[in-house]
Motif scaffolding. Sequence first.
Motif, PDB file in Angstrom:
ATOM      1  N   PRO A 205       1.063  -1.260   0.041  1.00 53.87           N
ATOM      2  CA  PRO A 205       0.131   0.238   0.022  1.00 53.87           C
ATOM      3  C   PRO A 205       1.017   1.197  -0.105  1.00 53.87           C
ATOM      4  N   ASP A 206       2.156   1.130   0.262  1.00 53.46           N
ATOM      5  CA  ASP A 206       2.987   2.316   0.349  1.00 53.46           C
ATOM      6  C   ASP A 206       3.684   2.717  -0.812  1.00 53.46           C
ATOM      7  N   THR A 207       3.458   2.115  -2.155  1.00 44.95           N
ATOM      8  CA  THR A 207       4.110   2.276  -3.235  1.00 44.95           C
ATOM      9  C   THR A 207       3.181   3.239  -4.132  1.00 44.95           C
ATOM     10  N   ASP A 208       3.727   3.994  -5.052  1.00 36.10           N
ATOM     11  CA  ASP A 208       3.086   4.729  -5.929  1.00 36.10           C
ATOM     12  C   ASP A 208       2.336   4.163  -6.943  1.00 36.10           C
ATOM     13  N   GLY A 209       2.844   2.731  -7.393  1.00 39.27           N
ATOM     14  CA  GLY A 209       2.310   2.031  -8.210  1.00 39.27           C
ATOM     15  C   GLY A 209       0.961   1.391  -7.658  1.00 39.27           C
ATOM     16  N   THR A 210       0.964   1.261  -6.477  1.00 43.89           N
ATOM     17  CA  THR A 210      -0.490   0.716  -5.795  1.00 43.89           C
ATOM     18  C   THR A 210      -1.518   1.769  -5.922  1.00 43.89           C
ATOM     19  N   ARG A 211      -0.983   3.142  -5.367  1.00 39.67           N
ATOM     20  CA  ARG A 211      -1.764   4.395  -5.361  1.00 39.67           C
ATOM     21  C   ARG A 211      -2.525   4.647  -6.777  1.00 39.67           C
ATOM     22  N   LYS A 212      -1.603   4.229  -7.495  1.00 43.79           N
ATOM     23  CA  LYS A 212      -2.198   4.589  -9.097  1.00 43.79           C
ATOM     24  C   LYS A 212      -3.109   3.502  -9.361  1.00 43.79           C
ATOM     25  N   ILE A 213      -2.959   2.057  -9.039  1.00 41.25           N
ATOM     26  CA  ILE A 213      -4.060   1.383  -9.100  1.00 41.25           C
ATOM     27  C   ILE A 213      -5.437   1.714  -8.368  1.00 41.25           C
ATOM     28  N   ALA A 214      -5.166   2.168  -7.320  1.00 41.39           N
ATOM     29  CA  ALA A 214      -6.311   2.672  -6.489  1.00 41.39           C
ATOM     30  C   ALA A 214      -7.127   3.789  -7.298  1.00 41.39           C
ATOM     31  N   ILE A 215      -6.358   4.673  -8.265  1.00 42.12           N
ATOM     32  CA  ILE A 215      -7.205   5.558  -8.902  1.00 42.12           C
ATOM     33  C   ILE A 215      -7.733   4.619  -9.942  1.00 42.12           C
ATOM     34  N   TRP A 216      -7.117   3.813 -10.515  1.00 38.25           N
ATOM     35  CA  TRP A 216      -7.917   2.837 -11.691  1.00 38.25           C
ATOM     36  C   TRP A 216      -8.964   2.354 -10.789  1.00 38.25           C
ATOM     37  N   GLY A 217      -8.962   1.963  -9.906  1.00 34.64           N
ATOM     38  CA  GLY A 217     -10.008   1.096  -9.120  1.00 34.64           C
ATOM     39  C   GLY A 217     -11.247   2.365  -9.007  1.00 34.64           C
ATOM     40  N   ALA A 218     -10.721   3.377  -8.449  1.00 33.82           N
ATOM     41  CA  ALA A 218     -11.782   4.449  -8.258  1.00 33.82           C
ATOM     42  C   ALA A 218     -12.742   4.788  -9.514  1.00 33.82           C
ATOM     43  N   LEU A 219     -11.834   4.670 -10.521  1.00 35.12           N
ATOM     44  CA  LEU A 219     -12.411   4.947 -11.901  1.00 35.12           C
ATOM     45  C   LEU A 219     -13.418   4.087 -12.097  1.00 35.12           C
ATOM     46  N   GLN A 220     -13.251   2.767 -11.868  1.00 36.42           N
ATOM     47  CA  GLN A 220     -14.039   1.707 -11.981  1.00 36.42           C
ATOM     48  C   GLN A 220     -15.354   1.757 -11.316  1.00 36.42           C
ATOM     49  N   LEU A 221     -15.373   1.980  -9.824  1.00 34.05           N
ATOM     50  CA  LEU A 221     -16.367   2.346  -9.109  1.00 34.05           C
ATOM     51  C   LEU A 221     -17.272   3.547  -9.606  1.00 34.05           C
ATOM     52  N   TYR A 222     -16.545   4.558  -9.765  1.00 36.18           N
ATOM     53  CA  TYR A 222     -17.053   5.741 -10.293  1.00 36.18           C
ATOM     54  C   TYR A 222     -17.837   5.598 -11.395  1.00 36.18           C
ATOM     55  N   LEU A 223     -17.664   4.627 -12.614  1.00 29.84           N
ATOM     56  CA  LEU A 223     -18.332   4.335 -13.680  1.00 29.84           C
ATOM     57  C   LEU A 223     -19.531   3.764 -13.172  1.00 29.84           C
ATOM     58  N   ASP A 224     -19.319   2.793 -12.416  1.00 28.10           N
ATOM     59  CA  ASP A 224     -20.478   1.849 -12.060  1.00 28.10           C
ATOM     60  C   ASP A 224     -21.598   2.810 -11.284  1.00 28.10           C
ATOM     61  N   PHE A 225     -20.857   3.666 -10.399  1.00 26.98           N
ATOM     62  CA  PHE A 225     -21.872   4.523  -9.693  1.00 26.98           C
ATOM     63  C   PHE A 225     -22.845   5.347 -10.752  1.00 26.98           C
TER      64      PHE A 225
END
Length: 240
Positions: A205-225
């Motif tokens: 959870p402490d890497t920028d790579g994981t934080r970028k994937i969190a943004i991608w995941g947020a986009l997925q859920l944003y689109l769902d909502f």
Amino acid sequence: MREQNNIFQNEFAQENKPLQHEAASEFMRNVFTNMGLALLLTGLTAWFVYQSEQLTSIFLGNQIIFYIVLFAPLGLVWYLGSRIHKMSLGQATTVFAIYSVVNGITFSTIFFAYSMGSIANTFFITAGTFLSMVIVGYTTKVDLSKFSSIMYMALIGIVISLIVNMFLQSETFDYIISGIGVLLFCGLTAYDIQKLLVIGGQADPDTDGTRKIAIWGALQLYLDFINLFLFLLRFFGSRD
């Protein structure tokens, strides 16, 4: 955009790597924070454009600009999904923010089409439905990935049906599509939550790579909502 799922899952889903519940919890907090901020940006942008005659005239009054704004989110989603691994964390965050604002400009049109009360009611219905599906995604023991191909085929079918109905202008057909759309995005929400929990539980959870994937995941859920909201609005929205 959905095709990026396998790429991200392959990056983190190593067979013998145990799930880390604390890592998954922190990852999901980042996902929901990014998603919430994106929805807030979209809502505020839509409201400001609706309230401003000048902004309405610029973005909605000019046909060329309107179509640019209408189709720009598709390009931004594709760009973010295909380039996120090569972006810095700041760049990925900026693209997501721009996408949310541009979407807000487009969504300002719903304030002209539906009453404020029905929009607010539909938003709360959507939030409740979305939360229910989040709980399902967290708690179900069923592997929802088994249904992913069916849901993606249904998604393609809905897009085609919406295009066809632009010419048919059938209200009955529109309600049928909307009903299927609600069920589909309920399923996709639960599936995306389950998938993101797996990814988050196998990532640092402490890497920028994981934080970028969190943004991608947020986009997925944003689109769902957003899609769930738009389909529910067809049922509960009261036209002005």
